[in-house]
Design a protein around this motif. Structure first.
Motif, PDB file in Angstrom:
ATOM      1  N   ILE A 177       0.875  -1.172   0.000  1.00  9.85           N
ATOM      2  CA  ILE A 177       0.000   0.000   0.000  1.00  9.85           C
ATOM      3  C   ILE A 177       0.908   1.217   0.000  1.00  9.85           C
ATOM      4  CG2 ILE A 177      -1.811   1.254   1.243  1.00  9.85           C
ATOM      5  CD1 ILE A 177      -2.446  -1.509   2.616  1.00  9.85           C
ATOM      6  N   MET A 178       0.653   2.171  -0.895  1.00  8.51           N
ATOM      7  CA  MET A 178       1.532   3.326  -1.018  1.00  8.51           C
ATOM      8  C   MET A 178       0.715   4.623  -0.926  1.00  8.51           C
ATOM      9  SD  MET A 178       4.839   3.698  -3.444  1.00  8.51           S
ATOM     10  CE  MET A 178       4.145   3.932  -5.074  1.00  8.51           C
ATOM     11  N   PRO A 179       0.406   5.046   0.303  1.00 10.24           N
ATOM     12  CA  PRO A 179      -0.301   6.322   0.461  1.00 10.24           C
ATOM     13  C   PRO A 179       0.640   7.493   0.186  1.00 10.24           C
ATOM     14  CG  PRO A 179      -0.381   4.969   2.455  1.00 10.24           C
ATOM     15  CD  PRO A 179       0.680   4.413   1.576  1.00 10.24           C
ATOM     16  N   VAL A 180       0.054   8.615  -0.191  1.00 10.62           N
ATOM     17  CA  VAL A 180       0.809   9.845  -0.427  1.00 10.62           C
ATOM     18  C   VAL A 180       0.469  10.842   0.676  1.00 10.62           C
ATOM     19  CG1 VAL A 180       1.189  11.771  -2.022  1.00 10.62           C
ATOM     20  CG2 VAL A 180       0.813   9.453  -2.908  1.00 10.62           C
ATOM     21  N   SER A 181       1.488  11.480   1.233  1.00  8.53           N
ATOM     22  CA  SER A 181       1.272  12.542   2.220  1.00  8.53           C
ATOM     23  C   SER A 181       1.250  13.871   1.465  1.00  8.53           C
ATOM     24  CB  SER A 181       2.361  12.496   3.287  1.00  8.53           C
ATOM     25  OG  SER A 181       2.273  11.286   4.024  1.00  8.53           O
ATOM     26  N   LEU A 182       0.082  14.179   0.910  1.00  6.13           N
ATOM     27  CA  LEU A 182      -0.029  15.249  -0.079  1.00  6.13           C
ATOM     28  C   LEU A 182       0.018  16.644   0.542  1.00  6.13           C
ATOM     29  CD1 LEU A 182      -0.458  15.161  -3.221  1.00  6.13           C
ATOM     30  CD2 LEU A 182      -2.817  15.811  -2.752  1.00  6.13           C
ATOM     31  N   TYR A 183       0.650  17.546  -0.185  1.00  6.10           N
ATOM     32  CA  TYR A 183       0.733  18.975   0.131  1.00  6.10           C
ATOM     33  C   TYR A 183       1.547  19.279   1.394  1.00  6.10           C
ATOM     34  CZ  TYR A 183      -3.078  19.479  -3.301  1.00  6.10           C
ATOM     35  OH  TYR A 183      -3.843  19.444  -4.444  1.00  6.10           O
ATOM     36  N   GLY A 184       1.994  18.226   2.123  1.00  5.09           N
ATOM     37  CA  GLY A 184       2.773  18.474   3.327  1.00  5.09           C
ATOM     38  C   GLY A 184       2.143  17.967   4.598  1.00  5.09           C
ATOM     39  N   GLN A 185       1.040  17.189   4.478  1.00  2.40           N
ATOM     40  CA  GLN A 185       0.385  16.599   5.640  1.00  2.40           C
ATOM     41  C   GLN A 185       0.316  15.081   5.475  1.00  2.40           C
ATOM     42  OE1 GLN A 185      -3.542  17.167   8.418  1.00  2.40           O
ATOM     43  NE2 GLN A 185      -3.744  17.792   6.299  1.00  2.40           N
ATOM     44  N   CYS A 186       0.712  14.356   6.512  1.00  3.88           N
ATOM     45  CA  CYS A 186       0.764  12.898   6.432  1.00  3.88           C
ATOM     46  C   CYS A 186      -0.628  12.290   6.300  1.00  3.88           C
ATOM     47  CB  CYS A 186       1.450  12.327   7.664  1.00  3.88           C
ATOM     48  SG  CYS A 186       3.183  12.830   7.823  1.00  3.88           S
ATOM     49  N   ALA A 187      -0.712  11.237   5.494  1.00  3.04           N
ATOM     50  CA  ALA A 187      -1.932  10.437   5.427  1.00  3.04           C
ATOM     51  C   ALA A 187      -2.169   9.788   6.785  1.00  3.04           C
ATOM     52  CB  ALA A 187      -1.795   9.380   4.336  1.00  3.04           C
ATOM     53  N   ASP A 188      -3.352   9.202   6.987  1.00  2.00           N
ATOM     54  CA  ASP A 188      -3.712   8.621   8.283  1.00  2.00           C
ATOM     55  C   ASP A 188      -3.048   7.250   8.440  1.00  2.00           C
ATOM     56  OD1 ASP A 188      -4.830   7.621  10.572  1.00  2.00           O
ATOM     57  OD2 ASP A 188      -6.913   8.026  10.017  1.00  2.00           O
ATOM     58  N   PHE A 189      -1.782   7.263   8.856  1.00  2.00           N
ATOM     59  CA  PHE A 189      -1.031   6.014   8.936  1.00  2.00           C
ATOM     60  C   PHE A 189      -1.466   5.137  10.104  1.00  2.00           C
ATOM     61  CE2 PHE A 189       1.552   8.275   5.933  1.00  2.00           C
ATOM     62  CZ  PHE A 189       1.891   7.267   5.046  1.00  2.00           C
ATOM     63  N   THR A 190      -2.060   5.710  11.130  1.00  2.00           N
ATOM     64  CA  THR A 190      -2.579   4.884  12.224  1.00  2.00           C
ATOM     65  C   THR A 190      -3.613   3.906  11.676  1.00  2.00           C
ATOM     66  OG1 THR A 190      -2.209   6.689  13.786  1.00  2.00           O
ATOM     67  CG2 THR A 190      -3.675   4.910  14.487  1.00  2.00           C
ATOM     68  N   ALA A 191      -4.552   4.436  10.911  1.00  2.00           N
ATOM     69  CA  ALA A 191      -5.606   3.593  10.334  1.00  2.00           C
ATOM     70  C   ALA A 191      -5.073   2.707   9.215  1.00  2.00           C
ATOM     71  CB  ALA A 191      -6.741   4.476   9.816  1.00  2.00           C
ATOM     72  N   ILE A 192      -4.235   3.261   8.367  1.00  2.00           N
ATOM     73  CA  ILE A 192      -3.712   2.508   7.222  1.00  2.00           C
ATOM     74  C   ILE A 192      -2.846   1.341   7.692  1.00  2.00           C
ATOM     75  CG2 ILE A 192      -2.137   2.634   5.239  1.00  2.00           C
ATOM     76  CD1 ILE A 192      -3.180   5.600   4.918  1.00  2.00           C
ATOM     77  N   ASN A 193      -1.954   1.604   8.652  1.00  2.00           N
ATOM     78  CA  ASN A 193      -1.074   0.537   9.154  1.00  2.00           C
ATOM     79  C   ASN A 193      -1.862  -0.572   9.848  1.00  2.00           C
ATOM     80  OD1 ASN A 193       1.286   1.749   8.237  1.00  2.00           O
ATOM     81  ND2 ASN A 193       1.669   2.819  10.161  1.00  2.00           N
ATOM     82  N   ALA A 194      -2.935  -0.209  10.535  1.00  2.00           N
ATOM     83  CA  ALA A 194      -3.748  -1.225  11.220  1.00  2.00           C
ATOM     84  C   ALA A 194      -4.360  -2.197  10.208  1.00  2.00           C
ATOM     85  CB  ALA A 194      -4.839  -0.556  12.048  1.00  2.00           C
ATOM     86  N   ILE A 195      -4.848  -1.649   9.096  1.00  2.00           N
ATOM     87  CA  ILE A 195      -5.426  -2.496   8.043  1.00  2.00           C
ATOM     88  C   ILE A 195      -4.330  -3.321   7.367  1.00  2.00           C
ATOM     89  CG2 ILE A 195      -6.620  -2.453   5.808  1.00  2.00           C
ATOM     90  CD1 ILE A 195      -8.000   0.173   6.894  1.00  2.00           C
ATOM     91  N   ALA A 196      -3.195  -2.685   7.091  1.00  2.00           N
ATOM     92  CA  ALA A 196      -2.077  -3.388   6.441  1.00  2.00           C
ATOM     93  C   ALA A 196      -1.557  -4.526   7.322  1.00  2.00           C
ATOM     94  CB  ALA A 196      -0.956  -2.401   6.130  1.00  2.00           C
ATOM     95  N   ASP A 197      -1.422  -4.260   8.614  1.00  2.00           N
ATOM     96  CA  ASP A 197      -0.935  -5.288   9.539  1.00  2.00           C
ATOM     97  C   ASP A 197      -1.889  -6.486   9.580  1.00  2.00           C
ATOM     98  OD1 ASP A 197       1.231  -3.715  10.128  1.00  2.00           O
ATOM     99  OD2 ASP A 197       0.472  -3.006  12.053  1.00  2.00           O
ATOM    100  N   LYS A 198      -3.167  -6.199   9.567  1.00  2.00           N
ATOM    101  CA  LYS A 198      -4.183  -7.261   9.596  1.00  2.00           C
ATOM    102  C   LYS A 198      -4.031  -8.211   8.407  1.00  2.00           C
ATOM    103  CE  LYS A 198      -9.233  -7.624   9.191  1.00  2.00           C
ATOM    104  NZ  LYS A 198     -10.468  -6.821   9.069  1.00  2.00           N
ATOM    105  N   HIS A 199      -3.622  -7.648   7.264  1.00  2.00           N
ATOM    106  CA  HIS A 199      -3.503  -8.448   6.038  1.00  2.00           C
ATOM    107  C   HIS A 199      -2.055  -8.831   5.709  1.00  2.00           C
ATOM    108  CE1 HIS A 199      -7.734  -8.014   4.694  1.00  2.00           C
ATOM    109  NE2 HIS A 199      -7.671  -6.869   5.358  1.00  2.00           N
ATOM    110  N   GLY A 200      -1.108  -8.417   6.546  1.00  2.00           N
ATOM    111  CA  GLY A 200       0.296  -8.755   6.309  1.00  2.00           C
ATOM    112  C   GLY A 200       0.882  -8.068   5.090  1.00  2.00           C
ATOM    113  N   ILE A 201       0.517  -6.806   4.889  1.00  2.00           N
ATOM    114  CA  ILE A 201       0.950  -6.058   3.699  1.00  2.00           C
ATOM    115  C   ILE A 201       1.872  -4.913   4.125  1.00  2.00           C
ATOM    116  CG2 ILE A 201       0.164  -4.637   1.758  1.00  2.00           C
ATOM    117  CD1 ILE A 201      -2.547  -6.137   1.995  1.00  2.00           C
ATOM    118  N   ALA A 202       2.945  -4.706   3.370  1.00  2.00           N
ATOM    119  CA  ALA A 202       3.874  -3.605   3.643  1.00  2.00           C
ATOM    120  C   ALA A 202       3.269  -2.273   3.207  1.00  2.00           C
ATOM    121  CB  ALA A 202       5.187  -3.846   2.905  1.00  2.00           C
ATOM    122  N   VAL A 203       3.691  -1.205   3.885  1.00  2.00           N
ATOM    123  CA  VAL A 203       3.229   0.146   3.568  1.00  2.00           C
ATOM    124  C   VAL A 203       4.437   1.020   3.231  1.00  2.00           C
ATOM    125  CG1 VAL A 203       2.011   2.196   4.413  1.00  2.00           C
ATOM    126  CG2 VAL A 203       1.234  -0.088   5.101  1.00  2.00           C
TER     127      VAL A 203
END
Length: 365
Positions: free
Chosen positions: A128-154
């Motif tokens: 999963i490759m989120p973009v931290s657009l314009y200078g603000q980070c994407a919601d990595f707390t939520a994204i990492n939780a979903i990625a961890d559940k499925h065993g996917i790198a971010v």
């Protein structure tokens, strides 16, 4: 008044002695490729980001490519990302023969919406490759939780967010691998192309160091296929000269961005900072109606503007084969028609900012 969209000359004049000394040190020792400044800047970047490893690379686009290669992304794989970004994000996925799978944005932050993420995951999802657009980070707390559940790198595409943080952790340290760009106009920019990959994973760091130098672990021994992705020594020297004042520049960006928002919130949709986030305003981006007319009026008033990004990736001709037409990602498409970036840099003084704000209000009137 001559208004610069980004004033790199002002920054150079402020840091001229240090920048010149650092560049001349390289000219004196003559180690233009992988000179000592590369390792030195990597150590400082890792310390700043709060990670074990920083790997300097030739540009932000190759940082994404090297990160994907280190994770073994290839033909038949899928990588989830946002359609509302610069083409480099999707381009590097496609270059490896993988398929970019787009997820629409949260219209408040413009970043990938984690609520839509899980539905896009398939057995072929490799990263999963989120973009931290314009200078603000994407919601990595939520994204990492979903990625961890499925065993996917971010992988964080932090090309615009270096210097920003989320819940006290810096951009670059928020995922399996963080990537950034040191293109001259970025919050931390060199004087050409440059970039870096960040990780706490020793094995991934080793792979990325090998990939950036033709897959080489020692001279003329190549365990993996790599590429020429080295950070230039002179660019490393420029970054070393800029890093001591970077925290002050980040603070100035935050102050100037907040002032813009206070002055413009009654006439335009201004940036919204998410809970736990800081914002480095790589671009100060507002939303307006009738954007072309507003831009024309501002141009006539001497205020430069830019649009990041008018055509989402799924509507780019290069991705036409994915069969994702108009209406596939309505929030990204709507943002692409309305966003407009104003002059933004850490040396923007209040008088110039007031002139810009007055021009925006006149153009919107």
């Amino acid at each position: 008044m001559s208004i610069q969209f980004i004033d790199l000359k002002a920054q150079y004049q402020h840091l001229k002695a240090d920048i010149d000394a650092r560049i001349h040190a390289v000219l004196d020792h003559g180690q233009y490729i992988m000179g000592p400044e590369v390792k030195e800047v990597e150590q400082q970047l890792a310390a700043y980001a709060g990670v074990k490893h920083a790997i300097g690379v030739c540009d932000g686009t190759k940082a994404l490519l090297i990160a994907l290669m280190a994770l073994g992304v290839g033909r038949g794989d899928e990588v989830i990302t946002t359609p509302f970004t610069f083409i480099a994000t999707g381009e590097m996925i496609a270059l490896l023969g993988a398929t970019p799978v787009f997820v629409d944005i949260d219209p408040i932050s413009y970043n990938l919406d984690p609520a839509l993420l899980e539905a896009a995951i398939t057995p072929r999802t490799k990263a999963i490759m989120p973009v931290s657009l314009y200078g603000q980070c994407a919601d990595f707390t939520a994204i990492n939780a979903i990625a961890d559940k499925h065993g996917i790198a971010v992988i964080e595409d932090g090309a615009q967010s270096f210097g920003a943080s989320q819940h006290g952790k810096k951009s670059g340290s928020l995922s399996t691998i963080g990537c950034t760009s040191f293109f001259p106009s970025k919050p931390l920019g060199c004087y050409g192309d440059g970039g870096a990959c960040f990780t706490n994973d020793d094995e991934l760091a080793k792979k990325m160091r090998e990939i950036r130098i033709h897959g080489q672990d020692r001279r003329y021994h190549h365990p993996v296929i790599g590429l020429n992705g080295r950070l230039d020594t002179i660019q490393a020297a420029v970054l070393l000269a800029k890093l001591p004042s970077f925290a002050d520049e980040v603070a100035a960006r935050e102050r100037i961005g907040a002032r813009y928002s206070a002055l413009l919130q009654d006439v335009a949709r201004v940036p919204v900072i998410g809970a736990g986030n800081t914002h480095v305003y790589a671009q100060y981006t507002i939303e307006v109606d009738n954007r072309e007319a507003v831009q024309k009026a501002l141009q006539e008033l001497g205020v430069p503007t830019a649009v990041h990004y008018p055509i989402p990736l799924h509507l780019q001709p290069a991705f036409a084969h994915l069969g994702l037409g108009e209406g596939s990602f309505p929030l990204a498409e709507a943002a692409g028609k309305r966003v407009m970036s104003l002059p933004m840099h850490p040396f923007l003084d209040e008088a110039t900012q007031d002139a810009i704000v007055a021009a925006v209000k006149k153009a919107l009137g």
